[in-house]
Design a protein around this motif. Structure first.
Motif, PDB file in Angstrom:
ATOM      1  N   ALA A 173       0.707  -1.131   0.035  1.00  0.00           N
ATOM      2  CA  ALA A 173       0.075   0.009  -0.071  1.00  0.00           C
ATOM      3  C   ALA A 173       0.887   1.361  -0.062  1.00  0.00           C
ATOM      4  O   ALA A 173       0.605   2.216  -0.751  1.00  0.00           O
ATOM      5  N   ALA A 174       1.894   1.236   0.783  1.00  0.00           N
ATOM      6  CA  ALA A 174       2.808   2.516   0.734  1.00  0.00           C
ATOM      7  C   ALA A 174       3.543   2.662  -0.519  1.00  0.00           C
ATOM      8  O   ALA A 174       3.714   3.690  -0.930  1.00  0.00           O
ATOM      9  N   SER A 175       3.765   1.482  -0.918  1.00  0.00           N
ATOM     10  CA  SER A 175       4.763   1.494  -2.352  1.00  0.00           C
ATOM     11  C   SER A 175       3.865   2.150  -3.326  1.00  0.00           C
ATOM     12  O   SER A 175       4.411   2.685  -4.226  1.00  0.00           O
ATOM     13  N   ILE A 176       2.686   2.183  -3.480  1.00  0.00           N
ATOM     14  CA  ILE A 176       1.787   2.661  -4.479  1.00  0.00           C
ATOM     15  C   ILE A 176       1.148   3.930  -4.023  1.00  0.00           C
ATOM     16  O   ILE A 176       0.343   4.531  -4.783  1.00  0.00           O
ATOM     17  N   GLY A 177       1.393   4.359  -3.037  1.00  0.00           N
ATOM     18  CA  GLY A 177       1.385   5.970  -2.517  1.00  0.00           C
ATOM     19  C   GLY A 177      -0.118   6.189  -1.534  1.00  0.00           C
ATOM     20  O   GLY A 177      -0.591   7.002  -1.544  1.00  0.00           O
ATOM     21  N   VAL A 178      -0.598   4.873  -1.286  1.00  0.00           N
ATOM     22  CA  VAL A 178      -1.649   4.895  -0.308  1.00  0.00           C
ATOM     23  C   VAL A 178      -1.337   5.349   1.182  1.00  0.00           C
ATOM     24  O   VAL A 178      -0.390   4.974   1.647  1.00  0.00           O
TER      25      VAL A 178
END
Length: 454
Positions: A173-178
């Motif tokens: 999630a963090a990797s895709i900017g969430v």
């Protein structure tokens, strides 16, 4: 990457240890030099499928019943004892069910959607029946529990905030900017040099005794798009190339030539089945404001259970603005006796219930203390029967692109009840009443139906 995980009798278990980034190779070399020769950099097919599907975010959100003015909160947990599911003890009944109950009590049902993504080891370690029992109250309050193997990637892409722990799901999630909010994070269980440990040093933490809604909103609104850029760069050193690299590896291990007639491709993420939120738990409705010019009702609905705390009361709203809606399929039938609005969800002309007018007459007779009854038979409409014998059809206007309104039609019935409880008549609300749920405004047509309630 410790020796006990990758070696047997001092020799590597794997012929090829597939890794997604050079930093993993370095950590393997440091943790277990004997296994380092098996390392192969071949990207991450899971991450590649997520990246390819990012343009479908709006479709995934609609599949989960989430409109543009509603926030999707994904609660993600891995399976370790100090995970979000395990809490601070070995009792999985500790933190997560408490958290889900708090979310249901604090987040207005028409402004937020909550989805749980639990590691497959949780589902199959404890058994699906036990997990469903632990989640039962939250599911009756509208929680969507994603199946253990498929659908979680689409939920991540659709999410406005992920409330997670040290799981790979939270990291993706963090990797895709969430925006990410960490509800549990056991630093002592992690390699301090790992990217996941870096996430723990970067993402905000959930405060158990603070307002959950305020913390979620702050995580969303204060989020900077590039906050996790460094973490994204460590997810894969070959984004979009894993299919090619993995096929090359597999055929090499089999000592066979690669097929040349077609490219190496990954399966795209499918569009999930449409699954709108539905609460069978009693719903507390707070009316924030009623306006007459134009007709408008501003309300917030909270699904509540027997042991859950009452939702926060808007200090600006008068006490008499609160009423209760109960689904006929509730597990708490005693609540039906004191409900102001009783709702039933079924297809139009369901032979078990009859047409809306017939059901409305039976429901008004069965629940003599309710003010009105609502028969929801569509995605964006319901029929309402009143004590005065009227049968009204409430239908929401589609969005500018012609897509149906994704608000629960029972909210329109609650708005009409508030309108009439204030001394006005349904005719005063027509032909269109605006129903406001947070930032969303739903234009609802109020029209008499051909058949009156007998």
């Amino acid at each position: 990457m410790a020796p006990e995980w990758v070696l047997e009798d001092g020799r590597p278990i794997a012929t090829a240890t597939v890794l997604s980034h050079p930093e993993q190779v370095e950590r393997l070399r440091a943790a277990c030099p004997e296994a380092a020769p098996t390392a192969v950099l071949a990207g991450d097919p899971c991450y590649d499928r997520i990246l390819t599907a990012l343009p479908q975010r709006d479709r995934f959100r609609r599949a989960l019943g989430v409109g543009p003015d509603r926030r999707l909160v994904v609660v993600a947990s891995t399976w370790a004892p100090r995970s979000l599911f395990g809490g601070d003890s070995d009792d999985p009944d500790d933190l997560l069910p408490w958290l889900l109950s708090r979310l249901a009590a604090e987040l207005p049902a028409d402004e937020y959607r909550t989805t749980a993504v639990l590691h497959p080891n949780i589902w199959y370690g404890h058994g699906p029946g036990q997990v469903r029992a632990w989640l039962a109250n939250a599911r009756r309050a509208g929680l969507d529990a994603v199946p253990p193997l498929e659908g979680w990637r689409q939920a991540l892409i659709a999410a406005d905030c992920v409330l997670g722990d040290h799981s790979s799901v939270t990291y993706y999630a963090a990797s895709i900017g969430v925006p990410v909010l960490l509800g549990a994070f056991p630093e002592q269980d992690l390699d301090p040099g790992s990217p996941v440990a870096s996430l723990g040093r970067t993402a905000p933490r959930l405060l158990r005794h603070g307002s959950l809604r305020a913390q979620i909103d702050r995580a969303v609104e204060a989020h900077e798009p590039g906050r996790y850029k460094a973490l994204a760069e460590q997810t894969s050193s070959a984004p979009g190339e894993s299919a090619v690299l993995l096929r090359r590896l597999f055929y090499g291990l089999m000592d066979l030539p690669e097929p040349r007639s077609h490219a190496a491709l990954l399966e795209p993420l499918p569009l999930p089945p449409f699954h709108p939120a539905r609460a069978t738990a009693p719903v507390r409705v707070q009316v924030r404001r009623i306006g007459a010019d134009p007709p408008e009702v501003d309300l917030a609905r909270y699904a509540v259970g027997g042991d859950e705390p009452d939702p926060p009361q808007d200090p600006a709203a008068p006490a008499e603005s609160v009423h209760t809606m109960v689904d006929e399929e509730t597990r708490e039938p005693g609540r039906l006796r004191v409900a102001d609005v009783v709702v039933r969800r079924a297809d139009a002309d369901d032979p078990r219930l009859g047409p809306p007018a017939a059901w409305a007459a039976e429901a008004l007779a069965s629940h003599p203390y309710c003010g009105l009854v609502a028969y929801v038979d569509g995605l964006d409409r319901c029929f309402v029967g009143t004590r005065e014998g009227e049968l009204l059809r409430l239908s929401a206007a589609p969005d500018p692109d012609g897509r149906p309104d994704l608000c629960d039609p029972a909210a329109y019935a609650c708005a009409l009840y508030a309108w009439t409880a204030s001394g006005r008549t349904p005719a005063d609300a027509g032909p269109v009443i605006r129903v406001r749920t947070g930032a969303a405004v739903h234009r609802v047509t109020v029209e008499p139906f051909a058949v009156r309630v007998p």
